[in-house]
Design an enzyme around this catalytic site. Structure first.
Site, PDB file in Angstrom:
ATOM      1  CG  HIS A 251      41.293  82.457  29.833  1.00 39.24           C
ATOM      2  ND1 HIS A 251      40.811  82.442  28.555  1.00 39.24           N
ATOM      3  CD2 HIS A 251      42.036  83.588  29.933  1.00 39.24           C
ATOM      4  CE1 HIS A 251      41.244  83.510  27.904  1.00 39.24           C
ATOM      5  NE2 HIS A 251      41.980  84.226  28.716  1.00 39.24           N
TER       6      HIS A 251
HETATM    7  C1  UD1 Z   1      47.073  84.950  30.883  1.00 43.63           C
HETATM    8  C2  UD1 Z   1      46.880  86.426  30.616  1.00 43.63           C
HETATM    9  C3  UD1 Z   1      45.520  86.666  29.959  1.00 43.63           C
HETATM   10  C4  UD1 Z   1      45.384  85.801  28.719  1.00 43.63           C
HETATM   11  C5  UD1 Z   1      45.643  84.360  29.079  1.00 43.63           C
HETATM   12  C6  UD1 Z   1      45.619  83.560  27.816  1.00 43.63           C
HETATM   13  C7  UD1 Z   1      47.861  88.034  32.186  1.00 43.63           C
HETATM   14  C8  UD1 Z   1      47.541  89.019  33.231  1.00 43.63           C
HETATM   15  N1  UD1 Z   1      46.873  87.202  31.855  1.00 43.63           N
HETATM   16  O1  UD1 Z   1      46.114  84.530  31.849  1.00 43.63           O
HETATM   17  O2  UD1 Z   1      45.411  88.011  29.577  1.00 43.63           O
HETATM   18  O3  UD1 Z   1      44.101  85.971  28.209  1.00 43.63           O
HETATM   19  O4  UD1 Z   1      46.931  84.223  29.681  1.00 43.63           O
HETATM   20  O5  UD1 Z   1      45.538  82.207  28.007  1.00 43.63           O
HETATM   21  O6  UD1 Z   1      48.949  88.002  31.677  1.00 43.63           O
HETATM   22  N2  UD1 Z   1      49.062  77.618  34.114  1.00 43.63           N
HETATM   23  C9  UD1 Z   1      49.476  76.339  33.924  1.00 43.63           C
HETATM   24  N3  UD1 Z   1      50.151  76.048  32.767  1.00 43.63           N
HETATM   25  C10 UD1 Z   1      50.423  76.974  31.825  1.00 43.63           C
HETATM   26  C11 UD1 Z   1      50.003  78.286  32.040  1.00 43.63           C
HETATM   27  C12 UD1 Z   1      49.317  78.603  33.183  1.00 43.63           C
HETATM   28  O7  UD1 Z   1      49.252  75.460  34.740  1.00 43.63           O
HETATM   29  O8  UD1 Z   1      51.048  76.634  30.786  1.00 43.63           O
HETATM   30  C13 UD1 Z   1      48.332  77.951  35.364  1.00 43.63           C
HETATM   31  C14 UD1 Z   1      49.256  78.303  36.505  1.00 43.63           C
HETATM   32  O9  UD1 Z   1      48.720  77.795  37.675  1.00 43.63           O
HETATM   33  C15 UD1 Z   1      49.189  79.794  36.575  1.00 43.63           C
HETATM   34  C16 UD1 Z   1      47.743  80.059  36.144  1.00 43.63           C
HETATM   35  O10 UD1 Z   1      47.482  79.038  35.175  1.00 43.63           O
HETATM   36  O11 UD1 Z   1      49.493  80.299  37.831  1.00 43.63           O
HETATM   37  C17 UD1 Z   1      47.518  81.405  35.528  1.00 43.63           C
HETATM   38  O12 UD1 Z   1      48.468  81.641  34.488  1.00 43.63           O
HETATM   39  P1  UD1 Z   1      48.860  83.141  34.097  1.00 43.63           P
HETATM   40  O13 UD1 Z   1      49.755  83.144  32.937  1.00 43.63           O
HETATM   41  O14 UD1 Z   1      49.311  83.894  35.305  1.00 43.63           O
HETATM   42  O15 UD1 Z   1      47.453  83.767  33.707  1.00 43.63           O
HETATM   43  P2  UD1 Z   1      46.348  83.236  32.710  1.00 43.63           P
HETATM   44  O16 UD1 Z   1      45.096  83.004  33.456  1.00 43.63           O
HETATM   45  O17 UD1 Z   1      46.890  82.116  31.912  1.00 43.63           O
HETATM   46  N1  UDP Z   2      43.270  78.525  21.347  1.00 43.64           N
HETATM   47  C1  UDP Z   2      43.856  77.301  21.020  1.00 43.64           C
HETATM   48  N2  UDP Z   2      43.457  76.181  21.693  1.00 43.64           N
HETATM   49  C2  UDP Z   2      42.503  76.222  22.667  1.00 43.64           C
HETATM   50  C3  UDP Z   2      41.920  77.479  23.001  1.00 43.64           C
HETATM   51  C4  UDP Z   2      42.344  78.609  22.329  1.00 43.64           C
HETATM   52  O1  UDP Z   2      44.701  77.238  20.129  1.00 43.64           O
HETATM   53  O2  UDP Z   2      42.193  75.175  23.239  1.00 43.64           O
HETATM   54  C5  UDP Z   2      43.731  79.735  20.635  1.00 43.64           C
HETATM   55  C6  UDP Z   2      42.660  80.571  19.978  1.00 43.64           C
HETATM   56  O3  UDP Z   2      42.346  80.086  18.698  1.00 43.64           O
HETATM   57  C7  UDP Z   2      43.309  81.939  19.934  1.00 43.64           C
HETATM   58  C8  UDP Z   2      44.164  81.971  21.189  1.00 43.64           C
HETATM   59  O4  UDP Z   2      44.279  80.613  21.610  1.00 43.64           O
HETATM   60  O5  UDP Z   2      44.166  82.056  18.812  1.00 43.64           O
HETATM   61  C9  UDP Z   2      43.487  82.790  22.237  1.00 43.64           C
HETATM   62  O6  UDP Z   2      44.158  82.644  23.435  1.00 43.64           O
HETATM   63  P1  UDP Z   2      43.432  82.821  24.844  1.00 43.64           P
HETATM   64  O7  UDP Z   2      41.965  82.668  24.700  1.00 43.64           O
HETATM   65  O8  UDP Z   2      44.165  81.923  25.770  1.00 43.64           O
HETATM   66  O9  UDP Z   2      43.854  84.295  25.245  1.00 43.64           O
HETATM   67  P2  UDP Z   2      43.195  85.735  24.969  1.00 43.64           P
HETATM   68  O10 UDP Z   2      43.021  85.887  23.503  1.00 43.64           O
HETATM   69  O11 UDP Z   2      41.932  85.803  25.744  1.00 43.64           O
HETATM   70  O12 UDP Z   2      44.184  86.694  25.549  1.00 43.64           O
END
Ligand code: UD1
Ligand code: UDP
Length: 377
Positions: free
Chosen positions: A206
């Site tokens: 991601h």
């Molecule tokens: C965010 C964090 C990243 C983390 C990740 C974990 C920042 C800068 N990034 O990235 O560090 O590793 O979460 O998963 O804070 N969206 C949905 N449904 C959801 C959530 C997100 O559809 O429940 C979509 C939306 O289109 C949104 C996009 O994902 O605009 C990005 O979501 P966002 O929270 O901005 O960043 P992540 O890529 O999820």
């Molecule tokens: N995780 C989860 N389901 C999934 C993928 C990840 O529960 O399908 C959990 C994973 O075990 C970990 C956390 O999500 O505890 C990590 O989150 P993510 O990779 O979204 O964010 P990051 O750690 O990179 O910020």
């Protein structure tokens, strides 16, 4: 009593806040409240974890999501300010490095409320990552800094943050994993997904550098295409990645790979069960690098850097970037059984949140006796 307003907003925050809320809830001297910023909002990116990890229902949900890092951070700050004033806590606690972390951190210090950062000091040294900027800013304004690994203490020291505000407490991610591993392993996830232990890989993706650029995303799919010919790969797809795959026209390519099994994002317990029994994990996640080290499962990190160097030094993590040569050199070692086993890092023992609660209450008691709060900026 010390009133602490705890913040969570995105998926990785929930695993970190769960043991903290539990430790605070059990502590007679702490009055904890939980604010959800709304950054992640899908059922499978948010509510599911509250149920599985028994996190108390948030006292407030700010309902902010979407947008650029700037607009998202600004919107969370604006939404959090009146809520923070209303609760008027003694401290605000943030975890990790997402936009919710820095947004609520900045708001709390603007209001003169001491900030606590859990997972402080981690540095990837890659300032093109929004998360790295979030880490640096949050650490620079925090009054108490709790580190998961020794590199955090060293990094903070180089930035002039040391002394009685910095504590090595261990990993709250490990707290949650160790508390839930037994429950996760009892689930029928493997038979439901029709895989056997040690015969499949798990992938998550991601990170902006991997999925926002069509060429970078396609390069990773070149690797995946080859790997899935040898091992089934289970790929719970993050919403950002799913949306980008559709926009870039890559969804069909993934669907045509017979052994690449795309699923919705999984619950924590199911996902933990799959990781615990995997032959290997391919990821760009921060938290999963720690989890695979605790599980002693090989982790191939599809990034050029990590903010969690201990997972490479003592754990099972190898940085492979996205170049096929580097990836397959590491992958072949795993498939040939030439692999390094993990030594679990110090204080990744399931008690990090208890240590955090202990330090907070001790420092608060000292302040009540007239000693200066350690981290006053
Ligand atoms: C965010 C964090 C990243 C983390 C990740 C974990 C920042 C800068 N990034 O990235 O560090 O590793 O979460 O998963 O804070 N969206 C949905 N449904 C959801 C959530 C997100 O559809 O429940 C979509 C939306 O289109 C949104 C996009 O994902 O605009 C990005 O979501 P966002 O929270 O901005 O960043 P992540 O890529 O999820
Ligand atoms: N995780 C989860 N389901 C999934 C993928 C990840 O529960 O399908 C959990 C994973 O075990 C970990 C956390 O999500 O505890 C990590 O989150 P993510 O990779 O979204 O964010 P990051 O750690 O990179 O910020």
């Amino acid at each position: 009593m010390v009133k602490v307003l705890c913040i969570a907003g995105a998926r990785p925050n929930f695993m970190k806040i769960a043991p903290i809320m539990r430790a605070f809830g059990a502590h007679p001297e702490i009055e904890p409240y939980l604010i959800h910023t709304g950054q992640h909002y899908d059922e499978r990116m948010s509510r599911l974890f509250f149920d599985e990890l028994e996190i108390p229902k948030p006292d407030r949900n700010l309902g902010v999501h979407g947008g650029t890092p700037t607009s998202q951070t600004a919107a969370i700050m604006q939404a959090f300010e009146p809520v923070c004033k209303e609760y008027n806590p003694d401290m605000v606690l943030v975890v990790g490095d997402v936009n919710s972390t820095v947004a609520c951190g900045l708001t709390s210090v603007h209001l003169g409320i001491p900030l606590i950062h859990v997972e402080a000091g981690l540095r990837s040294r890659d300032r093109t990552m929004t998360e790295e900027i979030n880490r640096i800013v949050t650490d620079s304004i925090s009054s108490l800094l709790f580190c998961s690994e020794p590199s955090g203490i060293v990094n903070l020291g180089k930035e002039g943050r040391y002394g009685d505000k910095v504590f090595h407490v261990g990993s709250v991610i490990a707290d949650t994993l160790l508390a839930n591993l037994g429950k996760a392993k009892a689930l029928p996830t493997l038979s439901e997904m029709d895989v056997r232990p040690g015969t499949y890989g798990v992938m998550t993706l991601h990170r902006s550098s991997n999925v926002d650029d069509p060429a970078a995303f396609a390069r990773i799919l070149d690797i995946v295409e080859k790997v899935q010919k040898e091992y089934p790969i289970l790929f719970p797809i993050h919403p950002r990645t799913r949306k980008n795959a559709e926009t870039f026209g890559l969804t069909d390519r993934m669907r045509k790979m017979p052994n690449l099994r795309l699923t919705e994002p999984l619950g924590y317990l199911e996902f933990l069960n799959l990781n615990a029994h995997a032959k290997f994990v391919m990821t760009d996640s921060g938290g999963i690098q720690e989890e695979t080290t605790v599980l002693d499962v090989p982790c191939l990190t599809l990034r050029e850097n990590t903010e969690r160097p201990i997972t490479c030094e003592q754990g099972t993590n190898t940085l492979v970037g996205s170049e096929p040569e580097r990836f397959f050199a590491a992958f072949e070692k795993i498939t040939n059984g030439i692999r390094r086993h993990a030594t679990v890092p110090p204080l990744w023992d399931g008690k990090a949140a208890d240590r955090i609660a202990y330090v907070i209450t001790t420092k608060w008691a000292a302040k009540k006796c007239g000693k200066p709060f350690p981290g006053n900026l």
